[in-house]
Design a protein around this motif. Structure first.
Motif, PDB file in Angstrom:
ATOM      1  N   VAL A  39      37.003  27.638  39.844  1.00 23.33           N
ATOM      2  CA  VAL A  39      37.771  28.855  40.101  1.00 23.33           C
ATOM      3  C   VAL A  39      37.337  29.919  39.122  1.00 23.33           C
ATOM      4  O   VAL A  39      36.904  29.627  38.012  1.00 23.33           O
ATOM      5  N   ALA A  40      37.449  31.166  39.538  1.00 31.15           N
ATOM      6  CA  ALA A  40      37.132  32.284  38.650  1.00 31.15           C
ATOM      7  C   ALA A  40      38.343  32.576  37.795  1.00 31.15           C
ATOM      8  O   ALA A  40      39.370  33.007  38.311  1.00 31.15           O
ATOM      9  N   GLU A  41      38.244  32.351  36.491  1.00 25.17           N
ATOM     10  CA  GLU A  41      39.396  32.484  35.619  1.00 25.17           C
ATOM     11  C   GLU A  41      39.223  33.683  34.677  1.00 25.17           C
ATOM     12  O   GLU A  41      38.191  33.845  34.031  1.00 25.17           O
ATOM     13  N   ASN A  60      45.534  31.138  34.951  1.00 28.74           N
ATOM     14  CA  ASN A  60      44.377  30.400  35.440  1.00 28.74           C
ATOM     15  C   ASN A  60      44.839  29.070  36.020  1.00 28.74           C
ATOM     16  O   ASN A  60      45.661  28.379  35.435  1.00 28.74           O
ATOM     17  N   SER A 107      42.029  32.755  41.152  1.00 31.06           N
ATOM     18  CA  SER A 107      41.082  33.701  40.532  1.00 31.06           C
ATOM     19  C   SER A 107      41.656  34.302  39.258  1.00 31.06           C
ATOM     20  O   SER A 107      41.296  35.414  38.865  1.00 31.06           O
TER      21      SER A 107
END
Length: 464
Positions: A39-41, A60, A107
């Motif tokens: 995942v884009a954190e 996140n 995200s």
């Protein structure tokens, strides 16, 4: 406008500890499996030089999961148990803990999404920090900030939307009728999709009073560049005790657009509103007195499903030491058990005891709760008393213990509790303690030779 604070989820009165622990374990297992996905954190900004981070959540986590309940607690229903209806504001939604209303997006964002069912009923989400001790150190500053995109809806489709980021005085938790004297700091409020945000301090008495309630002491501004709805903007509060006159400043994207100073009200009003910690709240209401001032709603034209998107929330402290001053609780008053600063193993539920509100429940061996900065003064306290109830089965009992400074220190006193006739059958039980003076962090610890729940606690206090 009044932002009456968030309740915790109210469990049913039946004992449910084994089931609750099983559900928590199951959810944790799924959460760990899900977070293995890529995942884009995002991250909150690094604190500036001279500032210490007291709290942060970057949100996140895996898409579709709920908030971290070690940091946040859900407010559900249409008001605090025993408190004003419709959260005291006239809003019409029912708050839930469902991920349909409150969820991470995978995200690095939190989404709080209002929804409307086929019958026209609205649901939404409201969360508050578990911690209630956010305030500046003596001679220092506190900063509360969040990067937020407001629900991306405007015009008739936005009628009734009321997103907010705000903080409430800790004494409100467990006593839902002391607003506005205990202070409310609205860092960001928005109504009906307009490109205008409002910052307000509520205090004093209502209606009217020194803080012009129910309007409060407020200011407003507009989002520059992108609108508040079309992009992210940073909303912040800086509470400054380092100046000659204490002041609370409100910011949009780093620009101070509203300030409230202690000398704008009388000393007692300011002290009652600020001489304690605060907890932080995020929510999206639908309808109510605030949006009525901007055209009202929601109505048939309102379009559900537009979330407030939150990138991060953080709380910072600067100067005067990095921890809030102690001595904010009166040992000789009534300390609501659910007003803890931190806890382990406990839950809260509505109480039928006189005064209503909530009690601390499902207490079993090894559970504990912390109450920071209890001020005993210079004359020794000689007795501890607690309002307790128990529906424990025959042969199940335990001790409610008082410890100072650490939950592993030697107890200064303890109360033995067995079945009182039911989980809402209340008794006030005392025990003698060695003379205590000064200011201490007080721990209630719960010890039993059996694994079952053995006690509820509604409130406690000390006498000389």
């Amino acid at each position: 406008m009044r932002r009456t604070p968030t309740p915790r989820t109210t469990p049913t009165p039946a004992r449910r500890r084994p089931l609750r622990r099983a559900l928590v374990a199951l959810v944790s297992a799924f959460g760990l499996a899900a977070t293995g996905a890529s995942v884009a954190e995002a991250s909150a900004p690094t604190p500036p030089s001279g500032w210490t981070q007291l709290f942060v959540d970057d949100f996140n986590g895996a898409a579709g999961t709920g908030v971290d309940t070690s940091k946040w607690q859900y407010a559900t229903g249409t008001g605090y148990p025993g408190g004003p209806s419709n959260w005291g504001t006239g809003e019409i939604e029912r708050m839930t803990s469902s991920t349909e209303n409150v969820a991470l997006d995978g995200s690095g964002n939190l989404r709080i999404t209002p929804r409307r069912d086929a019958a026209g009923n609205w649901t939404s989400g409201r969360i508050e920090t578990v911690r209630t001790d956010f305030q500046p150190p003596a001679g220092g500053k506190l900063r509360i900030e969040s990067r937020i995109q407001l629900p991306n809806v405007t015009g008739a489709a936005a009628r009734g939307y009321w997103p907010a980021f705000w903080a409430l005085g800790a004494p409100h938790r467990g006593n839902y009728w002391n607003w506005p004297s205990i202070g409310e700091l609205d860092i960001m409020e928005n109504a009906n999709g307009l490109n205008t945000v409002h910052a307000t301090m509520h205090c004093g008495t209502s209606p009217g009073g020194p803080c012009n309630e129910t309007s409060g002491i407020g200011g407003s501004t507009t989002c520059q560049g992108t609108t508040c709805q079309a992009g992210f903007h940073t909303y912040g509060l800086e509470w400054d005790r380092s100046t000659g006159v204490e002041e609370i400043r409100f910011y949009l994207d780093g620009r101070n657009y509203h300030t409230v100073r202690a000398d704008q009200v009388d000393a007692t009003t300011w002290r009652n509103a600020t001489d304690h910690g605060f907890f932080v709240i995020l929510n999206v209401a639908m309808g109510g007195g605030f949006v009525d001032a901007f055209g009202g709603g929601p109505d048939a034209a309102t379009v559900p499903g537009h979330p407030m998107v939150v990138d991060y929330v953080q709380v910072l402290s600067s100067g005067g030491g990095t921890t809030p001053p102690t001595g904010n609780r009166d040992a000789y008053g009534t300390i609501q058990a659910e007003s803890y600063d931190s806890q382990g193993g406990t839950m809260t539920e509505a109480t039928s005891d006189s005064g209503g509100g909530q009690n601390l429940g499902a207490l079993a061996n090894g559970d504990w709760a912390l109450y920071k900065g209890v001020n005993f003064g210079s004359s020794p306290a000689t007795q501890f008393r607690a309002r307790v109830a128990s529906g424990a089965p025959t042969g199940v009992s335990g001790l409610v213990e008082v410890r100072l400074g650490s939950r592993t220190s030697t107890p200064v006193g303890s109360i033995a509790v067995g079945n009182t006739g039911g989980w809402q059958s209340w008794r006030t039980l005392p025990t003698n303690i060695g003379g205590i003076t000064g200011t201490h962090d007080v721990y209630l610890t719960f010890t039993s030779g059996q694994p079952q729940d053995f006690v509820n606690v509604n409130w406690f206090g000390f006498t000389r």
